[in-house]
Design an enzyme around this catalytic site. Structure first.
Site, PDB file in Angstrom:
ATOM      1  N   ASP A  91      -5.418  -2.375  -4.000  1.00  0.00           N
ATOM      2  CA  ASP A  91      -5.046  -3.198  -3.192  1.00  0.00           C
ATOM      3  C   ASP A  91      -6.098  -3.659  -2.351  1.00  0.00           C
ATOM      4  O   ASP A  91      -5.993  -2.933  -1.585  1.00  0.00           O
ATOM      5  CB  ASP A  91      -3.520  -3.640  -3.162  1.00  0.00           C
ATOM      6  CG  ASP A  91      -2.332  -3.413  -4.373  1.00  0.00           C
ATOM      7  OD1 ASP A  91      -3.375  -2.217  -5.483  1.00  0.00           O
ATOM      8  OD2 ASP A  91      -1.851  -3.538  -4.580  1.00  0.00           O
ATOM      9  N   HIS A  93      -5.114  -7.354  -0.832  1.00  0.00           N
ATOM     10  CA  HIS A  93      -3.657  -8.316  -0.660  1.00  0.00           C
ATOM     11  C   HIS A  93      -4.700  -8.860   1.020  1.00  0.00           C
ATOM     12  O   HIS A  93      -4.794  -9.083   1.747  1.00  0.00           O
ATOM     13  CB  HIS A  93      -3.082  -7.563  -0.517  1.00  0.00           C
ATOM     14  CG  HIS A  93      -2.079  -6.563  -0.739  1.00  0.00           C
ATOM     15  ND1 HIS A  93      -1.386  -8.124  -1.505  1.00  0.00           N
ATOM     16  CD2 HIS A  93      -1.516  -6.300  -1.233  1.00  0.00           C
ATOM     17  CE1 HIS A  93      -0.598  -7.841  -2.967  1.00  0.00           C
ATOM     18  NE2 HIS A  93      -0.719  -6.549  -2.507  1.00  0.00           N
ATOM     19  N   ASP A 119      -4.547  -7.478  -7.317  1.00  0.00           N
ATOM     20  CA  ASP A 119      -4.731  -7.312  -6.094  1.00  0.00           C
ATOM     21  C   ASP A 119      -5.268  -8.113  -5.056  1.00  0.00           C
ATOM     22  O   ASP A 119      -5.639  -7.438  -3.970  1.00  0.00           O
ATOM     23  CB  ASP A 119      -3.258  -6.258  -5.616  1.00  0.00           C
ATOM     24  CG  ASP A 119      -1.751  -6.524  -5.938  1.00  0.00           C
ATOM     25  OD1 ASP A 119      -1.836  -7.429  -7.412  1.00  0.00           O
ATOM     26  OD2 ASP A 119      -0.840  -5.867  -5.915  1.00  0.00           O
ATOM     27  N   ASP A 122      -2.765 -12.839  -1.527  1.00  0.00           N
ATOM     28  CA  ASP A 122      -1.050 -12.796  -1.255  1.00  0.00           C
ATOM     29  C   ASP A 122      -1.409 -11.015   0.136  1.00  0.00           C
ATOM     30  O   ASP A 122      -1.202 -10.666   0.055  1.00  0.00           O
ATOM     31  CB  ASP A 122       0.155 -12.363  -2.222  1.00  0.00           C
ATOM     32  CG  ASP A 122      -0.260 -13.318  -3.587  1.00  0.00           C
ATOM     33  OD1 ASP A 122      -0.024 -14.319  -2.778  1.00  0.00           O
ATOM     34  OD2 ASP A 122       0.786 -13.201  -4.305  1.00  0.00           O
ATOM     35  N   ARG A 123      -0.100 -12.015   0.562  1.00  0.00           N
ATOM     36  CA  ARG A 123       0.380 -11.347   1.913  1.00  0.00           C
ATOM     37  C   ARG A 123      -0.582 -11.629   3.319  1.00  0.00           C
ATOM     38  O   ARG A 123      -0.541 -11.318   4.133  1.00  0.00           O
ATOM     39  CB  ARG A 123       0.642  -9.874   1.760  1.00  0.00           C
ATOM     40  CG  ARG A 123       1.964  -9.932   0.964  1.00  0.00           C
ATOM     41  CD  ARG A 123       2.975  -8.832   0.914  1.00  0.00           C
ATOM     42  NE  ARG A 123       3.468  -8.969   0.626  1.00  0.00           N
ATOM     43  CZ  ARG A 123       3.905  -8.022  -0.707  1.00  0.00           C
ATOM     44  NH1 ARG A 123       2.977  -7.415  -1.679  1.00  0.00           N
ATOM     45  NH2 ARG A 123       5.853  -8.377  -1.500  1.00  0.00           N
ATOM     46  N   ASN A 151      -1.197  -8.061 -10.407  1.00  0.00           N
ATOM     47  CA  ASN A 151       0.340  -8.341 -10.780  1.00  0.00           C
ATOM     48  C   ASN A 151       0.002  -9.744  -9.653  1.00  0.00           C
ATOM     49  O   ASN A 151       1.205 -10.619 -10.212  1.00  0.00           O
ATOM     50  CB  ASN A 151       0.980  -7.943 -10.390  1.00  0.00           C
ATOM     51  CG  ASN A 151       1.770  -7.376  -8.865  1.00  0.00           C
ATOM     52  OD1 ASN A 151       0.920  -6.366  -8.839  1.00  0.00           O
ATOM     53  ND2 ASN A 151       2.814  -7.500  -8.377  1.00  0.00           N
ATOM     54  N   HIS A 152      -0.318  -9.829  -8.552  1.00  0.00           N
ATOM     55  CA  HIS A 152      -0.866 -10.802  -7.973  1.00  0.00           C
ATOM     56  C   HIS A 152      -1.290 -12.037  -8.328  1.00  0.00           C
ATOM     57  O   HIS A 152      -1.693 -13.337  -7.726  1.00  0.00           O
ATOM     58  CB  HIS A 152      -0.824 -10.221  -5.916  1.00  0.00           C
ATOM     59  CG  HIS A 152       0.270  -9.547  -5.723  1.00  0.00           C
ATOM     60  ND1 HIS A 152       1.222 -10.603  -4.852  1.00  0.00           N
ATOM     61  CD2 HIS A 152       0.575  -8.477  -5.990  1.00  0.00           C
ATOM     62  CE1 HIS A 152       2.335  -9.501  -4.614  1.00  0.00           C
ATOM     63  NE2 HIS A 152       1.814  -8.566  -4.965  1.00  0.00           N
ATOM     64  N   HIS A 203      -4.128  -2.022 -13.129  1.00  0.00           N
ATOM     65  CA  HIS A 203      -2.642  -2.217 -12.003  1.00  0.00           C
ATOM     66  C   HIS A 203      -2.290  -1.358 -11.617  1.00  0.00           C
ATOM     67  O   HIS A 203      -1.546  -0.811 -11.116  1.00  0.00           O
ATOM     68  CB  HIS A 203      -3.214  -3.897 -11.288  1.00  0.00           C
ATOM     69  CG  HIS A 203      -2.806  -4.028 -10.586  1.00  0.00           C
ATOM     70  ND1 HIS A 203      -2.817  -4.003  -9.104  1.00  0.00           N
ATOM     71  CD2 HIS A 203      -1.223  -4.036  -9.980  1.00  0.00           C
ATOM     72  CE1 HIS A 203      -2.642  -4.249  -7.746  1.00  0.00           C
ATOM     73  NE2 HIS A 203      -1.179  -4.900  -8.697  1.00  0.00           N
ATOM     74  N   ARG A 252      12.128  -3.071  -9.893  1.00  0.00           N
ATOM     75  CA  ARG A 252      11.599  -4.638  -9.111  1.00  0.00           C
ATOM     76  C   ARG A 252      12.183  -5.278 -10.414  1.00  0.00           C
ATOM     77  O   ARG A 252      12.117  -6.761 -10.117  1.00  0.00           O
ATOM     78  CB  ARG A 252      10.276  -4.506 -10.040  1.00  0.00           C
ATOM     79  CG  ARG A 252       8.814  -3.441  -9.056  1.00  0.00           C
ATOM     80  CD  ARG A 252       7.729  -3.345  -9.315  1.00  0.00           C
ATOM     81  NE  ARG A 252       6.771  -2.355  -8.499  1.00  0.00           N
ATOM     82  CZ  ARG A 252       6.063  -2.483  -8.234  1.00  0.00           C
ATOM     83  NH1 ARG A 252       5.842  -3.654  -7.372  1.00  0.00           N
ATOM     84  NH2 ARG A 252       5.026  -1.208  -7.703  1.00  0.00           N
ATOM     85  N   HIS A 279      -1.185  -0.472  -7.365  1.00  0.00           N
ATOM     86  CA  HIS A 279       0.081  -1.270  -7.026  1.00  0.00           C
ATOM     87  C   HIS A 279       1.391  -0.859  -6.411  1.00  0.00           C
ATOM     88  O   HIS A 279       2.386  -1.664  -5.978  1.00  0.00           O
ATOM     89  CB  HIS A 279       0.488  -1.379  -8.454  1.00  0.00           C
ATOM     90  CG  HIS A 279       1.513  -2.398  -8.711  1.00  0.00           C
ATOM     91  ND1 HIS A 279       2.028  -3.465  -8.516  1.00  0.00           N
ATOM     92  CD2 HIS A 279       2.906  -1.687  -9.944  1.00  0.00           C
ATOM     93  CE1 HIS A 279       2.964  -4.193  -9.538  1.00  0.00           C
ATOM     94  NE2 HIS A 279       4.072  -2.419 -10.584  1.00  0.00           N
TER      95      HIS A 279
END
Length: 347
Positions: A91, A93, A119, A122-123, A151-152, A203, A252, A279
């Site tokens: 990740d 991000h 990923d 995001d964030r 997943n993002h 991922h 989740r 992940h």
């Protein structure tokens, strides 16, 4: 009246195609060089990790168009058997500066192989720059740079966790169009990779829907991430030693969790030596940036240091031609005091 031969037209078409391809490479190379060379934003007395660069709407369109053409030629299960050593990245991000630090330490993608596990957005504050640099590198060096979907990289998730808002903030009325260009590119990303026939990478994690690796190869793209099934599990599932034996519904609220025996059985059934996935970051990964499961049959790697100001280390996994792993650890430039009450964070 002069009559032209068929060969004249064929030579002219080949020349035109070569010119278009060279123009594409020149654009991508210039774009990559600009993003890699952009300076950090400077503020007196403060450590900065934000890169000072602006990407035009025309560049967004061009990069995503070029990369979709490249990604469309690759299957959902990548089989990588050359270009060693290969560096595997978890990740990111939106931590664009840290992505550039990886290239500085591990090598430029023009002559170093990379597999990214998803990923990218995001964030963090520079998901746009992070994803577009990687997409441009993929289009420019298709046999050196490999991108998987996280997943993002998803319509719904990126609306919830910040990437949509980032695009609106940076492009105002054109922000949604920019976001849709990126979502279209994400929908083309492969899901899984197999290095040397023995190292499986994704991922999220494994899935009860895998009877053979051909099931992964048969995933059709472009596609959204469904809420259930094989593709969903490959980007969402997690190892969890405390769950009941076998498969359990994930905490989740989507996909599954699986125990260490399930990992061992999967590797034995499909003749896999080790699974490398991303992940997650948990407190026991703060020092080192990685975690081993099932006696080393599965590795979780996280590549965003000081994620959400948690002072965590990050890691890159290097795979050589003998399929031996080496862990390259990145430590935050400025370690902040860890919260003694911090809990495991599943992303």
């Amino acid at each position: 009246m002069e009559t032209r031969r068929r060969s004249d037209y064929e030579e002219e078409e080949e020349s035109t195609a070569d010119d278009v391809d060279q123009h594409r490479k020149d654009f991508l190379r210039s774009f990559v060089d600009r993003l890699l060379g952009a300076p950090l934003i400077s503020k007196a007395g403060k450590l900065q990790t934000t890169v000072d660069v602006f990407i035009t709407l025309e560049e967004v369109r061009a990069v995503t168009l070029h990369v979709c053409t490249s990604l469309h030629l690759q299957p959902s299960l990548l089989r990588i058997n050359a270009g060693y050593p290969i560096h595997i990245i978890g990740d990111l991000h939106g931590q664009f500066h840290d992505l550039r630090s990886i290239f500085t330490r591990c090598g430029h993608p023009s002559n170093t192989s990379y597999l990214f596990l998803g990923d990218y957005v995001d964030r963090g504050v520079q998901g746009l720059e992070t994803s577009l640099l990687l997409l441009a590198l993929k289009a420019l060096y298709p046999e050196r740079v490999f991108l998987l979907r996280g997943n993002h990289e998803d319509f719904n998730t990126s609306v919830t966790y910040g990437f949509y808002d980032e695009c609106i903030l940076k492009y105002l009325d054109c922000g949604e169009l920019v976001w849709l260009h990126l979502i279209n590119a994400f929908n083309h990303l492969p899901i899984c990779a197999l290095i040397g026939g023995k190292v499986m990478c994704m991922h999220g994690g494994i899935s009860p829907h895998i009877n053979s690796l051909a099931d992964i190869e048969n995933i059709r793209r472009p596609s959204i991430v469904p809420s259930y099934g094989l593709m969903c599990d490959l980007v969402w599932s997690d190892p969890e030693s405390s769950v009941n034996p076998g498969w359990s519904l994930s905490a989740r609220g989507i996909s599954f969790s699986f125990d260490e025996t399930t990992i061992e059985n999967f590797c034995r059934q499909h003749d896999i030596d080790v699974i490398i996935r991303a992940h997650q970051i948990t407190t026991d990964m703060f020092n080192g940036g990685y975690k081993l499961h099932a006696g080393g049959r599965m590795v979780t790697v996280f590549s965003a240091p000081n994620y959400l100001n948690m002072s965590n280390d990050s890691c890159v996994v290097r795979i050589d031609s003998n399929l031996c792993m080496r862990f390259i650890v990145f430590r935050p430039v400025r370690k902040q005091k860890a919260n003694k009450n911090s809990k495991s964070i599943a992303k």
